[in-house]
Design an enzyme around this catalytic site. Structure first.
Site, PDB file in Angstrom:
ATOM      1  N   LYS A  12      -6.959  24.284  90.187  1.00  0.00           N
ATOM      2  CA  LYS A  12      -8.168  24.957  90.304  1.00  0.00           C
ATOM      3  C   LYS A  12      -7.873  26.022  91.287  1.00  0.00           C
ATOM      4  CE  LYS A  12     -10.813  20.399  89.978  1.00  0.00           C
ATOM      5  NZ  LYS A  12     -11.708  19.901  90.343  1.00  0.00           N
ATOM      6  N   HIS A  97     -14.783  23.318  81.898  1.00  0.00           N
ATOM      7  CA  HIS A  97     -14.754  22.467  82.938  1.00  0.00           C
ATOM      8  C   HIS A  97     -16.344  22.551  83.768  1.00  0.00           C
ATOM      9  CE1 HIS A  97     -14.024  20.728  86.834  1.00  0.00           C
ATOM     10  NE2 HIS A  97     -12.747  20.306  86.309  1.00  0.00           N
ATOM     11  N   GLU A 167     -14.755  13.767  81.102  1.00  0.00           N
ATOM     12  CA  GLU A 167     -14.592  13.779  82.530  1.00  0.00           C
ATOM     13  C   GLU A 167     -16.252  13.787  83.120  1.00  0.00           C
ATOM     14  OE1 GLU A 167     -11.819  16.149  85.061  1.00  0.00           O
ATOM     15  OE2 GLU A 167     -13.339  17.586  84.664  1.00  0.00           O
TER      16      GLU A 167
HETATM   17  P1  PGA Z   1     -10.400  15.276  90.643  1.00  0.00           P
HETATM   18  O1  PGA Z   1     -10.809  16.687  89.618  1.00  0.00           O
HETATM   19  O2  PGA Z   1      -9.175  14.707  89.714  1.00  0.00           O
HETATM   20  O3  PGA Z   1      -9.914  15.993  91.836  1.00  0.00           O
HETATM   21  O4  PGA Z   1     -11.593  14.537  90.376  1.00  0.00           O
HETATM   22  C1  PGA Z   1     -10.698  16.610  88.118  1.00  0.00           C
HETATM   23  C2  PGA Z   1     -10.982  17.861  87.555  1.00  0.00           C
HETATM   24  O5  PGA Z   1     -12.151  18.530  88.242  1.00  0.00           O
HETATM   25  O6  PGA Z   1     -10.394  18.437  86.607  1.00  0.00           O
END
Ligand code: PGA
Length: 252
Positions: A12, A97, A167
């Protein structure tokens, strides 16, 4: 032979380019002996891509970007094209995302264009789909996820590799995690929908389903045990070499 699991680090906007290169260096050092057992993809920021590419380009660790422009080229200030990503060594790219869908109003139509532009350049899209907390609590998870899946894969032939990441938005840290019992039926639904969209041989050869949302060393194995799940997209836990290392170790 069982295919290798794929673990994708989504850094990110958390690290400076030099820090991204440093983390890549640490991961490479730590994973030297098991690199051929798990497919590892590192997705730094756009400005970190060149730095990280320098570290990983002669290794089996792959480089991924976190987003791509919809258009091929031209007057689009601030955008980065698929061709540019390819030039700096990216062979994967996250698209759709939820953080971009929710805070930058990215639509399924926009994401579909991004998927198509990546495929033209031979970059593997890591397509994220998942329902929000509100959609889940109102019983609309399936509808939301299938709508995202079908709309973002319009005109995609399945002839090139593609990664679908289930996700759930509510499971991304610091919320979550989702239980494997919550994840499994949605993954199966995604797979059954893909069967209607692509010939079986292309589906089996070119399309992978992975899970994302609060994955760590303690739970990754539970997600990888879900039928058809062959990897994970990892945010927070990929920012620390030891936490990430535990995930890789449990994914062998
Ligand atoms: P996280 O993030 O593993 O911190 O939950 C996953 C993502 O947003 O791709």
């Amino acid at each position: 032979m069982k295919q290798k699991n794929i673990i994708i680090a989504n850094w990110k906007m958390n690290l400076m380019p030099e820090e991204e290169a440093g983390l890549a260096r640490q991961i490479l050092k730590q994973q030297k002996n098991i690199l051929n057992k798990v497919e590892i993809v590192l997705c730094p920021s756009h400005v970190g891509l060149c730095h990280v590419n320098e570290i990983v380009r002669k290794t089996s660790i792959k480089l991924g970007a976190q987003d791509v422009a919809m258009k091929k080229q031209g007057s689009f200030t601030g955008e980065v094209s698929a061709m540019m990503l390819k030039e700096v060594g990216a062979t994967y790219c996250i698209v759709g995302h939820s953080e971009r869908r929710l805070s930058l109003n990215e639509t399924n139509e926009m994401i579909n264009k991004k998927v198509l532009t990546l495929l033209v350049e031979g970059i593997v899209p890591i397509l994220c789909i998942g329902e929000t907390y509100d959609q889940r609590s109102s019983g609309k998870s399936e509808l939301a996820v299938l709508n995202q899946l079908k709309s973002t894969l319009k005109q995609v032939s399945g002839k090139l590799p593609l990664i679908i990441t289930y996700e759930p938005v509510w499971a991304i840290s610091p919320n979550g995690p989702a239980s494997p019992e919550q994840v499994a039926p949605m993954v199966e639904l995604i797979y059954q929908t893909l069967i209607d969209m692509f010939p079986q041989d292309l589906l089996d050869e070119n399309i992978k389903i992975i899970y994302g949302g609060s994955v760590d060393g303690g739970n990754v194995k539970d997600y990888l045990d879900i039928p058809r799940v062959v990897g994970a997209l990892v945010g927070a836990a990929s920012l620390d070499v030891d936490r990430f290392g535990k995930i890789i170790k449990s994914s062998m």
